[in-house]
Structure formats: structure tokens, C-alpha cells
Design an enzyme around this catalytic site. Structure first.
Site, PDB file in Angstrom:
ATOM      1  N   LYS A 186       0.841  -1.208   0.000  1.00 18.54           N
ATOM      2  CA  LYS A 186       0.000   0.000   0.000  1.00 18.54           C
ATOM      3  C   LYS A 186       0.872   1.251   0.000  1.00 18.54           C
ATOM      4  CE  LYS A 186      -1.872   2.719   2.996  1.00 18.54           C
ATOM      5  NZ  LYS A 186      -1.871   3.994   2.268  1.00 18.54           N
ATOM      6  N   GLU A 260      10.429   1.012  10.088  1.00 22.92           N
ATOM      7  CA  GLU A 260      11.438   2.045   9.844  1.00 22.92           C
ATOM      8  C   GLU A 260      10.735   3.372  10.045  1.00 22.92           C
ATOM      9  OE1 GLU A 260      13.448   4.748   8.523  1.00 22.92           O
ATOM     10  OE2 GLU A 260      13.259   3.923   6.501  1.00 22.92           O
ATOM     11  N   CYS A 294      13.707  10.506   6.393  1.00 18.74           N
ATOM     12  CA  CYS A 294      13.695   9.990   7.764  1.00 18.74           C
ATOM     13  C   CYS A 294      15.065  10.174   8.423  1.00 18.74           C
ATOM     14  CB  CYS A 294      13.273   8.540   7.787  1.00 18.74           C
ATOM     15  SG  CYS A 294      14.124   7.532   6.600  1.00 18.74           S
ATOM     16  N   GLU A 391      10.652  15.435  15.255  1.00 19.08           N
ATOM     17  CA  GLU A 391      10.881  15.350  13.814  1.00 19.08           C
ATOM     18  C   GLU A 391       9.967  16.342  13.097  1.00 19.08           C
ATOM     19  OE1 GLU A 391       9.529  11.751  11.591  1.00 19.08           O
ATOM     20  OE2 GLU A 391      11.542  11.819  10.736  1.00 19.08           O
TER      21      GLU A 391
HETATM   22  P1  NAI Z   1       1.998   8.090   8.291  1.00 18.96           P
HETATM   23  O1  NAI Z   1       2.854   7.260   9.145  1.00 18.96           O
HETATM   24  O2  NAI Z   1       0.577   8.332   8.700  1.00 18.96           O
HETATM   25  O3  NAI Z   1       1.934   7.456   6.816  1.00 18.96           O
HETATM   26  C1  NAI Z   1       2.779   6.440   6.335  1.00 18.96           C
HETATM   27  C2  NAI Z   1       1.956   5.322   5.719  1.00 18.96           C
HETATM   28  O4  NAI Z   1       1.194   4.661   6.733  1.00 18.96           O
HETATM   29  C3  NAI Z   1       0.943   5.766   4.677  1.00 18.96           C
HETATM   30  O5  NAI Z   1       0.897   4.806   3.652  1.00 18.96           O
HETATM   31  C4  NAI Z   1      -0.365   5.773   5.468  1.00 18.96           C
HETATM   32  O6  NAI Z   1      -1.509   5.614   4.676  1.00 18.96           O
HETATM   33  C5  NAI Z   1      -0.173   4.577   6.379  1.00 18.96           C
HETATM   34  N1  NAI Z   1      -0.978   4.589   7.594  1.00 18.96           N
HETATM   35  C6  NAI Z   1      -1.481   5.651   8.268  1.00 18.96           C
HETATM   36  N2  NAI Z   1      -2.145   5.240   9.376  1.00 18.96           N
HETATM   37  C7  NAI Z   1      -2.062   3.890   9.408  1.00 18.96           C
HETATM   38  C8  NAI Z   1      -2.526   2.890  10.311  1.00 18.96           C
HETATM   39  N3  NAI Z   1      -3.212   3.198  11.411  1.00 18.96           N
HETATM   40  N4  NAI Z   1      -2.224   1.593  10.051  1.00 18.96           N
HETATM   41  C9  NAI Z   1      -1.520   1.259   8.963  1.00 18.96           C
HETATM   42  N5  NAI Z   1      -1.048   2.165   8.066  1.00 18.96           N
HETATM   43  C10 NAI Z   1      -1.316   3.463   8.283  1.00 18.96           C
HETATM   44  O7  NAI Z   1       2.722   9.472   8.048  1.00 18.96           O
HETATM   45  P2  NAI Z   1       2.060  10.903   7.696  1.00 18.96           P
HETATM   46  O8  NAI Z   1       0.859  11.152   8.530  1.00 18.96           O
HETATM   47  O9  NAI Z   1       1.893  10.967   6.235  1.00 18.96           O
HETATM   48  O10 NAI Z   1       3.229  11.895   8.153  1.00 18.96           O
HETATM   49  C11 NAI Z   1       3.278  12.400   9.467  1.00 18.96           C
HETATM   50  C12 NAI Z   1       4.693  12.509   9.972  1.00 18.96           C
HETATM   51  O11 NAI Z   1       5.286  11.233   9.991  1.00 18.96           O
HETATM   52  C13 NAI Z   1       5.629  13.337   9.127  1.00 18.96           C
HETATM   53  O12 NAI Z   1       5.543  14.678   9.441  1.00 18.96           O
HETATM   54  C14 NAI Z   1       6.954  12.755   9.494  1.00 18.96           C
HETATM   55  O13 NAI Z   1       7.421  13.351  10.673  1.00 18.96           O
HETATM   56  C15 NAI Z   1       6.665  11.308   9.747  1.00 18.96           C
HETATM   57  N6  NAI Z   1       6.996  10.454   8.589  1.00 18.96           N
HETATM   58  C16 NAI Z   1       8.163   9.768   8.629  1.00 18.96           C
HETATM   59  C17 NAI Z   1       8.546   9.006   7.553  1.00 18.96           C
HETATM   60  C18 NAI Z   1       9.825   8.265   7.550  1.00 18.96           C
HETATM   61  O14 NAI Z   1      10.299   7.888   6.496  1.00 18.96           O
HETATM   62  N7  NAI Z   1      10.412   8.012   8.685  1.00 18.96           N
HETATM   63  C19 NAI Z   1       7.723   8.921   6.341  1.00 18.96           C
HETATM   64  C20 NAI Z   1       6.480   9.640   6.426  1.00 18.96           C
HETATM   65  C21 NAI Z   1       6.164  10.384   7.520  1.00 18.96           C
END
Ligand code: NAI
Ligand code: MG
Length: 481
Positions: A186, A260, A294, A391
């Protein structure tokens, strides 16, 4: 896609002609394109100008179930295939990706906002290399794990973020397939398009149906995948918050996981460092991909006696950064991935100011439409400041000074995260000392943000657990006995 370009284009602008995009994308399940059971679609937006690119399916629990069933059905024959045959499929996917690399780079930039130079030179080639690299391992697992029995786990549920959409898809899919697992992936809701293009490539490569299924949607779709009883493994990259939700959801289920998560990585400059090179490393560390990285080097530590000089050079360099249309080949900082992320970054910038830090942003006109943020420094920050601890995931750097190595180690380790770090010094012994004492999964010496499929990547503490990349990436998808 409608072509709205005005010709002739300025010579530095990448053309979007010859890019093939559908108006509406179905789900890729069991080798077919199927409409979502929910009947719902959501728009994919170009963050550079807020234009609507395509409609994406919102998969519900039923769609997730169909995808997991397809992957389960495909598992026995895929895992039973001669490993050298599995390798051929992966090589084929990599080669088709290479043939379509220009198109993939343009779509990545349109959908996610990253500078075309980065999509073209970094994301797409690295994504291809992940397939090439793991293709090479498929029939050599006995050498990766000598004297061990190696079995695939089964069906892997993979959830990826929006900062490196195609690269993360490759990073997740390639090792899973090489080791004989089948996949339901996904992508993130703001950047589904290159994963859907990859589904088309997988189709063209003739991969047996059901081996890779791509389902699009939001957090509820991801959650349905995590909670599906017939998933053997969850591989997640994203926020620490969602990582914690996933950990709780799979507790006691026997599902394996690699997570990660976020970071707040330290970039440490000693007074014997090659200063100009270090300044480039600082810029790359925090402004690469708008800071949506990240392992971004978001906390700079400069040895006190060179701090003035480094900061002066850094500010000068920041004035030369071009913030603007991501399709312009001269752009250094493209568009922030989404309106929500821009709001998050802006709120951190106002918190930083309220907490009393000194802010620096170069004067620069931002485009009127789209989501943009100036490169930002926070000086005179304290270790306890929110902008130092949390972050931000944007082009925002905090600067602290230090005198001794012990002081900088203590400060660098003093956040809930532990993903990466950079060390700039001429002294080899200092590098060895720091690589053991910094609690970070990756420590770069005199460079930053260097990635390669052969190197393991992953975090300490709240940055997650498990390693991806290299042999470690294989281990994450097999049962060894
Ligand atoms: P997120 O963690 O919500 O999104 C990442 C993925 O997880 C997306 O595909 C999303 O649809 C999915 N997701 C969301 N809620 C879920 C759940 N309950 N169960 C399973 N999958 C789920 O990240 P978001 O809200 O887009 O970004 C928020 C913050 O997260 C950013 O500001 C950043 O600080 C951090 N982030 C860190 C990343 C990294 O590579 N370490 C990547 C993206 C965001
Ligand atoms: Mg988008």
C-alpha cells in the site's frame, strides 16, 4: 493526461509530454485491475501547483481481503519456483523500469513535489538498483545464510510513505520476492502513482498473477492490511506514531515486523573538517527532498571555534538555493508533499520562534500556488526546545555548538530517535570512536545521505527496528532454522 504546457518550454524545464497517466486508477489485485468495492476514489494532487492529476481507488477491508487472498493463492508456486527463475523476473522488472526511467522520474516529481534532478538521478536509478541487487541474491540464499534452512515467510503486507514513493516500493518488494514471498503493498495516499506505474511494469514483466498486489488508500486501508489474519509479515516505513499503532496491533499474533520510523539525526562538524565540503553536506543533509527524509541531518552540531565561519558559509549557500517548480532542472528545493505537511512544518517554525530561537530564512519569492517552504535555520536553540527534539520532516535545521567530543555525543544521543548521524573530521580515530558511541543505525563519515542497496539501514530506539538493505534485507523476509 491533458497537456497544459505552453511551448516553447524554458530550456531548464522538464517536459511532461509523453507521460502516460490514466484519469482513474483501479486496484492491482491478482494480476488484474479491479474497481474498489467501496466505489470510492480520491484525487492525487500535484503539490507544485495544486492541480488534480488522477483519481485513485480507496481500498476497503474487502479489497484488502481480496488482495491478501490473491497473494496467498500465489505463494506456493512462487515460493516453489526455481530461484534462478524468480531472479529473471526481478531482472526483467529492473530493466523495464530503466527503459521507463524518464517517465517514472517525471511522474514521481509531478505527484510528490521533489526536484526532477533528484527523481531522475537518485530515486529512479536507486529503485532499479534494488531490483538488480536482490535479483542477484535470489539463487544465492545458501551463501547469505550458510548451513541454515531458509524458508520464505509467506504473504508480506507492506506499507510505505510519501517521501520516496517508488524507491520505498522497490526497497520493500524486491527482497520479499527474491526470497520467495508474495506481496500486498500500500503506497501513501498523496503519492500512489509511481507504485501504480510499477504495477503496470510488473504486469509487463509477466510476473505470475497475485505475486504482487498494489492497493491504494488511506490509513484505514493500511490498518486493514496490518490486521488481516492471513498476513505473515508487516514491513512499514512511516511515522513513529503509526509504527507504535502497528506494534500494538500485531502483538501476540506471530506476525513478523520491520518498522522504519522517524528520526532527528545529528550532523557533527569538528574544527579539522574540510569546511566547504561539510557545508555542502549540511545543505544536502537537511534540504535534500525538502527535508522529507527519515534520516535528514536535522540537528547540526558545530565545534564552537569554527561556528561563526560555518554559519556564515551556510547562510551564503542557502541564498543560492532555488526554491520553486520541481520540474525545473535548476530547482534545489521543490514543493512540500502536501498541504497537511506544510501546515505541520509551519507550526513547528512558529513554535521555534515562540520558544525564543533565532530564525534565519533567505529572502526569496515563493510560487503563488502550491505548497512551498523556505529553507530555515534555527540558531541559539536549547536541547529541550521542541524543534530540537521532534521530527519536523521539512527544510528546517537547528544549530547547536559544542566544545568536547563527550558533550556532542551526549547531546547527539539525547532524543527519542536513533536513525542516522554524520561526522565531519580529518581524524580517523575520532570517526571510529563516534561510530560506536552514537546510537544511530547509520553513521556517515565526511558525507551524508549516501544510499546503496548493499548497505543495511534501520534505527535504534523510537526510529524502529529491523534492518533493510543488503543481506539484512533478506533476513527480514525469511525464517531460518
Ligand atoms: P503516516 O505514518 O501516517 O503514513 C505512512 C503510511 O502509513 C501511509 O501509507 C499511510 O496511509 C499509512 N498509515 C497511516 N495510518 C495507518 C494505520 N493506522 N495503520 C496502517 N497504516 C497506516 O505518516 P504521515 O501522517 O503521512 O506523516 C506524518 C509525519 O510522519 C511526518 O511529518 C513525518 O514526521 C513522519 N513520517 C516519517 C517518515 C519516515 O520515512 N520516517 C515517512 C512519512 C512520515
Ligand atoms: Mg500527489
Amino acid at each position: 493526461m491533458k497537456n497544459k504546457e505552453k511551448w516553447p518550454l524554458s530550456p531548464s524545464m522538464e517536459s511532461t509530454q509523453h507521460i502516460s497517466l490514466k484519469k482513474q486508477y483501479a486496484l492491482f489485485i491478482d494480476g488484474k485491475w479491479v474497481a474498489p468495492n467501496s466505489g470510492k476514489y480520491f484525487p492525487s494532487i500535484n503539490p507544485a501547483d495544486e492541480s488534480h492529476i488522477a483519481d485513485i481507488s480507496h481500498a476497503n477491508e474487502k479489497d484488502v481481503d481480496l488482495a491478501v487472498r490473491a497473494a496467498r493463492k500465489a505463494f506456493p508456486s512462487w515460493s516453489g519456483l526455481a530461484p534462478s527463475e524468480r531472479a529473471k523476473y526481478l531482472f526483467r522488472i529492473a530493466r523495464i523500469m530503466q527503459e521507463k526511467s524518464r517517465e517514472l522520474a517525471v511522474i514521481e516529481t509531478l505527484d510528490g513535489g521533489k526536484p526532477i534532478r533528484e527523481s531522475r538521478d537518485i530515486d529512479v536509478p536507486l529503485a532499479c538498483n534494488h531490483f538488480f541487487y536482490y535479483a542477484g541474491w535470489a539463487d544465492k540464499l545458501a551463501y547469505a545464510f550458510p548451513n541454515r534452512q531458509v524458508e520464505p515467510l509467506g504473504v508480506a503486507g507492506q506499507i510505505i510513505p510519501w517521501n520516496f514513493p517508488l524507491l520505498m516500493a522497490a526497497w520493500k518488494i524486491a527482497p520479499a520476492l527474491a526470497t520467495g514471498n508474495t506481496v500486498v503493498l500500500k503506497p501513501a495516499e498523496t503519492t500512489s502513482l509511481t507504485a501504480l506505474k510499477l504495477a503496470e511494469i510488473i504486469e509487463e514483466a509477466g510476473l505470475p498473477k497475485g505475486v504482487v498486489n498494489i492497493i491504494t488508500g488511506f490509513g484505514d486501508t493500511g490498518s486493514a492490511l496490518v490486521n488481516h489474519p492471513d498476513i505473515n509479515k508487516i514491513a512499514f516505513t512511516g511515522s513513529t506514531n503509526v509504527g507504535k499503532i502497528i506494534q500494538r496491533a500485531i502483538a501476540g499474533t506471530g506476525k513478523k515486523a520491520t518498522l522504519e520510523l522517524g528520526g532527528k539525526s545529528a550532523n557533527i562538524i569538528f574544527d579539522d573538517a574540510p569546511i566547504d565540503q561539510a557545508v555542502e553536506g549540511i545543505v544536502n543533509g537537511i534540504f535534500f527532498n525538502q527535508g522529507h527524509v527519515c534520516c535528514a541531518g536535522s540537528r547540526l552540531f558545530v565545534q564552537e571555534n569554527i561556528a561563526d565561519k560555518v554559519i556564515r558559509k551556510l547562510k551564503l549557500r542557502m541564498k543560492s538555493l532555488y526554491v520553486g517548480n520541481p520540474l525545473d532542472k535548476n530547482t534545489d528545493i521543490g514543493a512540500i508533499n502536501s498541504k497537511e505537511q506544510l501546515k505541520t512544518i509551519e507550526s513547528y517554525i512558529s513554535i521555534g520562534k515562540k520558544e525564543g530561537a533565532e530564525i534565519y530564512q533567505p529572502a526569496c519569492d515563493l510560487p503563488k500556488k502550491g505548497f512551498y517552504c523556505l529553507p530555515t535555520l534555527f540558531l541559539h536553540v536549547a536541547q529541550s526546545h521542541t524543534v530540537v527534539q521532534e521530527e519536523i520532516f521539512g527544510p528546517v535545521l537547528t544549530i547547536q555548538t559544542f566544545r568536547t567530543i563527550d558533550e556532542v555525543i551526549q547531546k547527539a544521543n539525547n532524543t527519542p530517535y536513533g536513525l542516522a548521524a554524520g561526522v565531519w573530521t580529518d581524524k580517523g580515530s575520532r570517526i571510529f570512536n563516534l561510530t560506536t558511541k552514537l546510537k544511530a543505525g547509520v553513521v556517515w563519515a565526511n558525507t551524508y545521505n549516501k544510499f546503496d542497496p548493499t548497505s543495511p539501514f534501520g534505527g535504534y530506539k523510537e526510529s524502529g527496528f529491523g534492518r533493510e538493505g543488503g543481506i539484512h534485507g533478506l533476513a527480514a523476509y525469511v525464517k531460518l532454522s
